[in-house]
Design a protein around this motif. Structure first.
Motif, PDB file in Angstrom:
ATOM      1  N   HIS A   1       0.865  -1.186   0.000  1.00  0.00           N
ATOM      2  CA  HIS A   1       0.000   0.000   0.000  1.00  0.00           C
ATOM      3  C   HIS A   1       0.899   1.234   0.000  1.00  0.00           C
ATOM      4  O   HIS A   1       1.295   1.743   1.046  1.00  0.00           O
ATOM      5  CB  HIS A   1      -0.897  -0.043   1.242  1.00  0.00           C
ATOM      6  CG  HIS A   1      -1.933   1.034   1.304  1.00  0.00           C
ATOM      7  ND1 HIS A   1      -2.954   1.040   2.235  1.00  0.00           N
ATOM      8  CD2 HIS A   1      -2.117   2.159   0.568  1.00  0.00           C
ATOM      9  CE1 HIS A   1      -3.696   2.104   2.071  1.00  0.00           C
ATOM     10  NE2 HIS A   1      -3.211   2.808   1.062  1.00  0.00           N
TER      11      HIS A   1
ATOM     12  N   ALA B   1      -8.536  -1.625   3.705  1.00  0.00           N
ATOM     13  CA  ALA B   1      -7.405  -0.886   4.268  1.00  0.00           C
ATOM     14  C   ALA B   1      -7.836  -0.107   5.506  1.00  0.00           C
ATOM     15  O   ALA B   1      -8.965   0.367   5.583  1.00  0.00           O
ATOM     16  CB  ALA B   1      -6.845   0.079   3.221  1.00  0.00           C
TER      17      ALA B   1
ATOM     18  N   GLU C   1      -6.020  -5.281   6.057  1.00  0.00           N
ATOM     19  CA  GLU C   1      -4.862  -4.489   6.476  1.00  0.00           C
ATOM     20  C   GLU C   1      -5.084  -4.048   7.923  1.00  0.00           C
ATOM     21  O   GLU C   1      -5.724  -3.041   8.200  1.00  0.00           O
ATOM     22  CB  GLU C   1      -4.693  -3.284   5.556  1.00  0.00           C
ATOM     23  CG  GLU C   1      -3.437  -2.478   5.820  1.00  0.00           C
ATOM     24  CD  GLU C   1      -3.429  -1.182   5.036  1.00  0.00           C
ATOM     25  OE1 GLU C   1      -2.712  -1.115   4.021  1.00  0.00           O
ATOM     26  OE2 GLU C   1      -4.160  -0.242   5.435  1.00  0.00           O
TER      27      GLU C   1
ATOM     28  N   ASN D   1      -1.482  -0.161   9.628  1.00  0.00           N
ATOM     29  CA  ASN D   1      -1.302   0.808   8.544  1.00  0.00           C
ATOM     30  C   ASN D   1      -0.392   1.929   9.021  1.00  0.00           C
ATOM     31  O   ASN D   1      -0.770   2.721   9.883  1.00  0.00           O
ATOM     32  CB  ASN D   1      -2.669   1.365   8.115  1.00  0.00           C
ATOM     33  CG  ASN D   1      -2.579   2.475   7.095  1.00  0.00           C
ATOM     34  OD1 ASN D   1      -2.368   3.629   7.435  1.00  0.00           O
ATOM     35  ND2 ASN D   1      -2.765   2.129   5.829  1.00  0.00           N
TER      36      ASN D   1
ATOM     37  N   MET E   1      -2.692  -8.369   7.315  1.00  0.00           N
ATOM     38  CA  MET E   1      -1.537  -7.796   6.636  1.00  0.00           C
ATOM     39  C   MET E   1      -1.168  -6.475   7.286  1.00  0.00           C
ATOM     40  O   MET E   1      -1.900  -5.954   8.122  1.00  0.00           O
ATOM     41  CB  MET E   1      -1.849  -7.565   5.151  1.00  0.00           C
ATOM     42  CG  MET E   1      -2.111  -8.821   4.353  1.00  0.00           C
ATOM     43  SD  MET E   1      -2.532  -8.444   2.629  1.00  0.00           S
ATOM     44  CE  MET E   1      -1.068  -7.501   2.135  1.00  0.00           C
TER      45      MET E   1
ATOM     46  N   SER F   1       0.889  -2.592   5.989  1.00  0.00           N
ATOM     47  CA  SER F   1       1.545  -1.834   4.921  1.00  0.00           C
ATOM     48  C   SER F   1       1.788  -0.411   5.402  1.00  0.00           C
ATOM     49  O   SER F   1       1.185   0.051   6.379  1.00  0.00           O
ATOM     50  CB  SER F   1       0.682  -1.814   3.658  1.00  0.00           C
ATOM     51  OG  SER F   1       0.533  -3.117   3.110  1.00  0.00           O
TER      52      SER F   1
ATOM     53  N   ASP G   1       1.282   2.578   3.679  1.00  0.00           N
ATOM     54  CA  ASP G   1       0.425   3.673   3.190  1.00  0.00           C
ATOM     55  C   ASP G   1       1.250   4.945   3.024  1.00  0.00           C
ATOM     56  O   ASP G   1       0.769   6.055   3.258  1.00  0.00           O
ATOM     57  CB  ASP G   1      -0.742   3.898   4.139  1.00  0.00           C
ATOM     58  CG  ASP G   1      -1.888   4.693   3.515  1.00  0.00           C
ATOM     59  OD1 ASP G   1      -1.793   5.027   2.312  1.00  0.00           O
ATOM     60  OD2 ASP G   1      -2.868   4.970   4.227  1.00  0.00           O
TER      61      ASP G   1
ATOM     62  N   THR H   1       4.709  -6.697   5.194  1.00  0.00           N
ATOM     63  CA  THR H   1       4.201  -8.055   5.335  1.00  0.00           C
ATOM     64  C   THR H   1       5.247  -9.025   4.807  1.00  0.00           C
ATOM     65  O   THR H   1       5.768  -8.845   3.706  1.00  0.00           O
ATOM     66  CB  THR H   1       2.874  -8.224   4.573  1.00  0.00           C
ATOM     67  OG1 THR H   1       1.908  -7.303   5.111  1.00  0.00           O
ATOM     68  CG2 THR H   1       2.341  -9.639   4.727  1.00  0.00           C
TER      69      THR H   1
END
Length: 506
Positions: free
Chosen positions: A196, A299, A321, A324, A354, A356, A358, A371
């Motif tokens: 992401h 997300a 997700e 984040n 997961m 990420s 962002d 991840t």
């Protein structure tokens, strides 16, 4: 100059464009009168339209633009008022995009680009376009400037749109080149990725080249392009991939009821975002993501920004997700919500977690978090298969590594995302090994909650823990690596966490 000074407080008197999903409003448009006596147009022509959108406007408003033949480039700029508002009241925020003569119907056949609120102007022509938009010929017909009144102040949102047509011979549209779907890799191994990330092709500030360089510095093996509501970046990643970096293509589908990452879709895939949960359209577009070979990943489901909180449910999701960017309280809520759903799955289908980054701009850190997925090879197919199966954990950086497994009678062993099929009263040994997490503590979480917490790891950051249980006592076990707590009564931020190992017969 063409002006639309009509305020839209009487929306009921206007023509409404109604689809099977959301209701949208089509406003008075911009017309470029035909050339007299068949004369060929030259130079530029400019028109401006003005209006005011009231509070409670539809999610999307379309301004028609009649485009004649012979246009080389279409340029749009816009501005809108941002009056002061009382504390706690959203002010004006107006997104913008473009649809061509093929129309604005859901599905996006006419989609030519979206920049949201990131830009005040854009252009499209055959050989180039502003980041966020798709190059291609300017064909004659009715185009539409798409406005998205994200929030509207109580006194309304006054806007001004200026459209300029530049005439002349069109250029040649470049043939898109996409990154390869396989990199050299290390065979069956744990691969690190950030799924992401935003570039200047939506509201980010980094170029693909800068992102690729930062991904390599962060020790990543793969990344996923996830621009807001546009696939325009897909054709700009090929030169930045390599044997050491797999680049997947996708989109962050940014609706008014939550965001979803379309992860690893076919090159050029566009996923529409113009619907809310009440429109019952999300399942259709989730299926479209999967038909394009991708995963559906809600997300930041508990983010507090307007329109960010996930409202569509998780029945269509392939993963979620949970973490984040920098670890914050809304991530803690997402983690708890996800954990609660593991037991509710009752041994059936469960949703892998997961994490990420962002990342948009400095100081956002690519790969923070990331991840780490067990895959047969470093390829699009293998990475997505590992993520879908939950053979993965999330770490704050490449410095942190986690090994986690459970063993039982008859030499059975299960790793992250797997099931250990032993009798409910059979003894099970759970083992965790960690590197790169100095001062952190290992915790083991089950369907009953946290049942084991180890001491702080030494300065080396390496340590391990072993815990014994039975499937009757714990239907699943997952590991967390936590920093020391900074707020009394609350756990410290995550350094890493794993997907679960399930215990007992299914």
């Amino acid at each position: 100059m063409c002006k639309d000074e009509n305020h839209l407080n009487g929306i009921g008197r206007r023509a409404l464009l109604v689809t099977s999903a959301a209701t949208a409003l089509t406003l008075n448009g911009v017309s470029f009168a035909s050339a007299e006596n068949g004369q060929e147009r030259q130079g530029d022509e400019t028109r401006t339209v003005r209006g005011t959108l009231p509070a409670g406007s539809p999610d999307f408003v379309y301004v028609p633009v009649e485009v004649p033949d012979g246009v080389r480039e279409l340029h749009v700029s816009y501005r809108y008022d941002k009056p002061a508002v009382p504390p706690g009241t959203p002010g004006n925020a107006l997104d913008i995009g473009l649809f061509d003569e093929r129309g604005t119907d859901l599905g996006g056949a006419g989609f030519r680009g979206w920049s949201g609120g990131a830009r005040s102007e854009f252009f499209v022509r055959a050989d180039a376009a502003t980041p966020g938009y798709l190059p291609g010929r300017i064909r004659p017909g009715v185009w539409h400037v798409a406005l998205g009144p994200y929030t509207v102040a109580p006194e309304g949102l006054a806007y001004e749109i200026t459209v300029t047509l530049r005439y002349g011979e069109p250029g040649v549209t470049p043939r898109p080149s996409y990154p390869p779907e396989r990199a050299r890799g290390r065979g069956r191994a744990w691969y690190r990725g950030d799924c992401h990330i935003h570039s200047w092709y939506s509201d980010g500030r980094r170029t693909p080249a800068e992102i690729a360089a930062l991904a390599r510095e962060a020790g990543l093996d793969f990344i996923n392009s996830a621009e807001h509501n546009t696939q325009s970046a897909h054709a700009h990643w090929a030169e930045h991939a390599g044997d050491d970096l797999l680049i997947l293509l996708g989109e962050e589908v940014t609706t008014r009821n939550g965001h979803v990452v379309a992860l690893g879709t076919d090159p050029g895939t566009f996923v529409d975002w113009r619907y809310r949960a009440r429109d019952n359209r999300f399942g259709h577009y989730a299926d479209a993501i999967r038909r394009a070979g991708g995963l559906v990943v809600p997300a930041h489901p508990h983010a507090t920004c307007i329109g960010c909180n996930w409202k569509f449910g998780f029945g269509e999701a392939d993963a979620v997700e949970v973490w984040n960017g920098p670890y914050t309280p809304d991530d803690e809520v997402s983690l708890a919500d996800w954990d609660s759903a593991l037991q509710a799955a009752g041994g059936g289908r469960w949703l892998p977690a997961m994490g990420s980054s962002d990342a948009h701009r400095d100081p956002d850190r690519i790969g923070g978090p990331q991840t780490v997925v067990l895959a047969e090879e470093l390829s699009r197919t293998a990475i997505l298969a590992g993520l879908r199966a939950g053979h993965s954990y999330v770490a704050e950086s490449a410095a942190v590594s986690v090994e986690f497994s459970a063993t039982g009678g008859r030499g059975l062993r299960a790793g992250i995302g797997e099931r250990l099929p032993v009798d409910r009263d059979a003894p099970v040994s759970v083992r965790v090994a960690v590197t790169g997490a100095p001062g952190c503590a290992i915790r083991l979480v089950t369907d009953q909650g946290v049942l084991f917490t180890g001491p702080a790891l030494p300065e080396s950051g390496a340590g391990s823990a072993e815990w014994r249980t039975t499937p009757a006592y714990a239907s699943y076990v997952r590991a967390e690596i936590r920093h020391p707590a900074t707020t009394p009564g609350l756990p410290g931020a995550l350094a890493a966490f794993t997907n679960p190992v399930f215990l007992g017969e299914a």
